[in-house]
Write a protein that holds these residues in place. Sequence first.
Motif, PDB file in Angstrom:
ATOM      1  N   ALA A 223       0.824  -1.215   0.000  1.00  0.00           N
ATOM      2  CA  ALA A 223       0.000   0.000   0.000  1.00  0.00           C
ATOM      3  C   ALA A 223       0.856   1.262   0.000  1.00  0.00           C
ATOM      4  CB  ALA A 223      -0.944  -0.003   1.195  1.00  0.00           C
ATOM      5  N   ALA A 224       1.913   1.281   0.790  1.00  0.00           N
ATOM      6  CA  ALA A 224       2.776   2.460   0.845  1.00  0.00           C
ATOM      7  C   ALA A 224       3.487   2.677  -0.488  1.00  0.00           C
ATOM      8  CB  ALA A 224       3.784   2.322   1.976  1.00  0.00           C
ATOM      9  N   ASP A 225       3.879   1.597  -1.151  1.00  0.00           N
ATOM     10  CA  ASP A 225       4.542   1.723  -2.452  1.00  0.00           C
ATOM     11  C   ASP A 225       3.582   2.236  -3.519  1.00  0.00           C
ATOM     12  OD1 ASP A 225       6.845   0.721  -1.293  1.00  0.00           O
ATOM     13  OD2 ASP A 225       6.475  -1.340  -1.966  1.00  0.00           O
ATOM     14  N   VAL A 226       2.315   1.831  -3.434  1.00  0.00           N
ATOM     15  CA  VAL A 226       1.329   2.239  -4.435  1.00  0.00           C
ATOM     16  C   VAL A 226       1.087   3.736  -4.374  1.00  0.00           C
ATOM     17  CG1 VAL A 226      -1.102   2.029  -5.095  1.00  0.00           C
ATOM     18  CG2 VAL A 226       0.209  -0.020  -4.538  1.00  0.00           C
ATOM     19  N   VAL A 227       0.976   4.298  -3.210  1.00  0.00           N
ATOM     20  CA  VAL A 227       0.667   5.725  -3.082  1.00  0.00           C
ATOM     21  C   VAL A 227       1.921   6.592  -2.945  1.00  0.00           C
ATOM     22  CG1 VAL A 227      -1.607   5.291  -2.090  1.00  0.00           C
ATOM     23  CG2 VAL A 227       0.360   5.567  -0.570  1.00  0.00           C
ATOM     24  N   ALA A 228       3.086   6.011  -3.120  1.00  0.00           N
ATOM     25  CA  ALA A 228       4.331   6.758  -2.914  1.00  0.00           C
ATOM     26  C   ALA A 228       4.457   7.964  -3.836  1.00  0.00           C
ATOM     27  CB  ALA A 228       5.531   5.828  -3.099  1.00  0.00           C
ATOM     28  N   ASN A 229       4.014   7.879  -5.071  1.00  0.00           N
ATOM     29  CA  ASN A 229       4.161   8.990  -6.018  1.00  0.00           C
ATOM     30  C   ASN A 229       2.929   9.888  -6.093  1.00  0.00           C
ATOM     31  OD1 ASN A 229       6.772   8.301  -6.819  1.00  0.00           O
ATOM     32  ND2 ASN A 229       6.009   6.808  -8.301  1.00  0.00           N
ATOM     33  N   ALA A 230       1.928   9.617  -5.298  1.00  0.00           N
ATOM     34  CA  ALA A 230       0.719  10.446  -5.319  1.00  0.00           C
ATOM     35  C   ALA A 230       1.015  11.796  -4.675  1.00  0.00           C
ATOM     36  CB  ALA A 230      -0.405   9.742  -4.575  1.00  0.00           C
ATOM     37  N   PRO A 231       0.443  12.875  -5.218  1.00  0.00           N
ATOM     38  CA  PRO A 231       0.709  14.193  -4.636  1.00  0.00           C
ATOM     39  C   PRO A 231       0.145  14.341  -3.229  1.00  0.00           C
ATOM     40  CG  PRO A 231      -0.713  14.379  -6.579  1.00  0.00           C
ATOM     41  CD  PRO A 231      -0.353  12.953  -6.414  1.00  0.00           C
ATOM     42  N   VAL A 232      -1.055  13.795  -2.971  1.00  0.00           N
ATOM     43  CA  VAL A 232      -1.670  13.921  -1.647  1.00  0.00           C
ATOM     44  C   VAL A 232      -2.279  12.574  -1.264  1.00  0.00           C
ATOM     45  CG1 VAL A 232      -3.334  15.197  -0.248  1.00  0.00           C
ATOM     46  CG2 VAL A 232      -2.269  16.316  -2.208  1.00  0.00           C
ATOM     47  N   THR A 233      -1.923  12.094  -0.058  1.00  0.00           N
ATOM     48  CA  THR A 233      -2.490  10.828   0.430  1.00  0.00           C
ATOM     49  C   THR A 233      -2.865  10.985   1.891  1.00  0.00           C
ATOM     50  OG1 THR A 233      -0.338   9.956   1.121  1.00  0.00           O
ATOM     51  CG2 THR A 233      -1.047   9.454  -1.125  1.00  0.00           C
ATOM     52  N   ASP A 234      -3.694  10.071   2.367  1.00  0.00           N
ATOM     53  CA  ASP A 234      -4.056  10.021   3.783  1.00  0.00           C
ATOM     54  C   ASP A 234      -4.304   8.568   4.144  1.00  0.00           C
ATOM     55  OD1 ASP A 234      -4.769  10.730   6.359  1.00  0.00           O
ATOM     56  OD2 ASP A 234      -6.864  11.087   5.815  1.00  0.00           O
ATOM     57  N   GLU A 235      -3.486   8.004   5.015  1.00  0.00           N
ATOM     58  CA  GLU A 235      -3.582   6.620   5.458  1.00  0.00           C
ATOM     59  C   GLU A 235      -3.655   5.656   4.275  1.00  0.00           C
ATOM     60  OE1 GLU A 235      -6.738   6.113   8.261  1.00  0.00           O
ATOM     61  OE2 GLU A 235      -6.041   7.765   9.513  1.00  0.00           O
ATOM     62  N   ASN A 236      -2.729   5.804   3.316  1.00  0.00           N
ATOM     63  CA  ASN A 236      -2.612   4.950   2.126  1.00  0.00           C
ATOM     64  C   ASN A 236      -3.816   5.037   1.190  1.00  0.00           C
ATOM     65  OD1 ASN A 236      -0.026   4.057   2.794  1.00  0.00           O
ATOM     66  ND2 ASN A 236      -0.832   2.391   4.030  1.00  0.00           N
TER      67      ASN A 236
END
Length: 95
Positions: free
Chosen positions: A73-86
């Motif tokens: 999950a952390a790898d999937v959202v790593a390049n997202a500009p804004v995330t919250d709890e994956n």
Amino acid sequence: MSVDIATVKRVAHLARIAVSEEDAERMTGELNAILGFVEQLNEVDVSGVEPMTSVMPMAMRMRDDVVTDGSKAADVVANAPVTDENFFLVPKVVE
């Protein structure tokens, strides 16, 4: 079963393949030879022969069927500009 030139042209048309007249004649002979070989295979007695998945006997490797989140999950959202709890955060669109 015998294949004629009309059948070769029809199959070529269905496959969207351009076939000239001389190629159609050549393919007629080739397809009839292939079908003759298949008819020979139908004469073989295969009763009592077990179906096989490989020419070498081997056991399939199995793993436990466990449901996981993949730990990515952390790898999937790593390049997202804004995330919250994956989770991806996107702007609200109201039209």
